[in-house]
Design an enzyme around this catalytic site. Structure first.
Site, PDB file in Angstrom:
ATOM      1  N   SER A  15       0.828  -1.200   0.000  1.00 28.56           N
ATOM      2  CA  SER A  15       0.000   0.000   0.000  1.00 28.56           C
ATOM      3  C   SER A  15       0.875   1.268   0.000  1.00 28.56           C
ATOM      4  CB  SER A  15      -0.969  -0.045   1.192  1.00 28.56           C
ATOM      5  OG  SER A  15      -1.955   0.953   1.086  1.00 28.56           O
ATOM      6  N   ASP A  41      -9.629  -4.382  -4.829  1.00 27.95           N
ATOM      7  CA  ASP A  41      -9.038  -3.512  -3.808  1.00 27.95           C
ATOM      8  C   ASP A  41      -9.946  -2.300  -3.600  1.00 27.95           C
ATOM      9  OD1 ASP A  41      -7.431  -1.740  -2.278  1.00 27.95           O
ATOM     10  OD2 ASP A  41      -5.608  -2.655  -3.074  1.00 27.95           O
ATOM     11  N   HIS A  66      -7.808  -5.369  -0.326  1.00 28.24           N
ATOM     12  CA  HIS A  66      -6.609  -4.641   0.121  1.00 28.24           C
ATOM     13  C   HIS A  66      -5.915  -5.413   1.245  1.00 28.24           C
ATOM     14  CE1 HIS A  66      -4.152  -1.053  -0.075  1.00 28.24           C
ATOM     15  NE2 HIS A  66      -4.210  -0.922   1.234  1.00 28.24           N
TER      16      HIS A  66
END
Length: 256
Positions: free
Chosen positions: A128, A199, A232
């Protein structure tokens, strides 16, 4: 640890900020030390959680360094302070990029790698926001300098980004194309990007677009892996991909 980020102005002290980095966790290699990779956590996380996962991987010849980002107010969270490698307000090509924060974090990472043995291959990976910082490191390595103009000191051999994006993407191509040496470094640097199609935090198209921008800027040794149904987070098959890719790109010995 703290890193005083030098001002890009002419001697002005008003634009300097000191960033206090948190604890760094280290996973020692179980076999012959052939590579060292700094791994960067996501927004609000710390180095400990990833160090535990990385220790379980069948990569006995890699030393993992897992730093913790500074705690700072983050615009996308309404100014709420949490661990973050840089400030971020929105994920868009038009949004402002916190190059001061990025340069400070990337310099901190380079400092961690700069004391490694000369015969050890060096890399940076992350998840991320950590992936975004790893990709910004890749552009600094290619240019041979940080965004503030200071020299970038480390020879990178691998970049991994999971569920991330490329900060400053609109200017990358111009910065690389203007220099033969930058183009050579960009084309020689192996990069692995992985992104889940579902995501909900960093949408899949940001990962896909980052790949296109990097490729057009001259990063030719680049692999992009799409994971259908993945949100995610990371899953074992994605980490298997990371292991296989690192083994192949870094030529590691004795892996199980």
């Amino acid at each position: 640890m703290s890193y005083l980020n030098p001002s890009t102005g002419s001697g002005s002290r008003t634009s300097r900020m000191t960033f206090e980095f948190g604890r760094t966790y280290v996973v020692r290699p179980k076999g012959k030390h052939q590579a060292t990779i700094v791994w960067l956590h996501g927004l609000g996380d710390n180095g400990s959680s990833w160090s535990q996962l990385l220790e379980s991987l069948p990569l006995p010849n890699i030393k993992w360094i897992c730093p913790t980002a500074p705690t700072r107010p983050v615009a996308i969270l309404g100014g709420f302070p949490c661990t973050a490698w840089f400030d971020v307000g929105e994920l868009s090509d038009d949004g402002p990029d916190d190059f001061e924060g990025l340069d400070a974090s990337v310099a901190h990472i380079a400092n961690l790698l700069s004391t490694e043995p000369a015969d050890v291959k060096l890399g940076i990976g992350g998840f991320s926001m950590g992936a975004a910082t790893a990709l910004y490191s890749a552009t600094c390595f290619a240019q041979g300098k940080y965004g503030n103009g200071n020299s970038y000191p480390v020879n990178l051999r691998a970049i991994i980004g999971l569920s991330g994006w490329l900060p400053g993407s609109r200017n990358v191509r111009n910065k690389i194309e203007g220099s033969l040496e930058a183009a050579r470094r960009a084309s020689s640097l192996p990069i692995l990007l992985c992104h889940g199609s579902c995501d909900e935090v960093v949408p899949y198209n940001y990962g896909e677009r980052s790949t296109i921008v990097l490729n057009s800027a001259g990063f030719r040794n680049l692999a992009f892996k799409k994971y259908d149904g993945l949100g995610h987070y990371t899953v074992p098959r994605e980490m298997d991909e990371v292991c296989n890719w690192l083994n192949a790109r870094l030529g590691l010995e004795g892996c199980r």
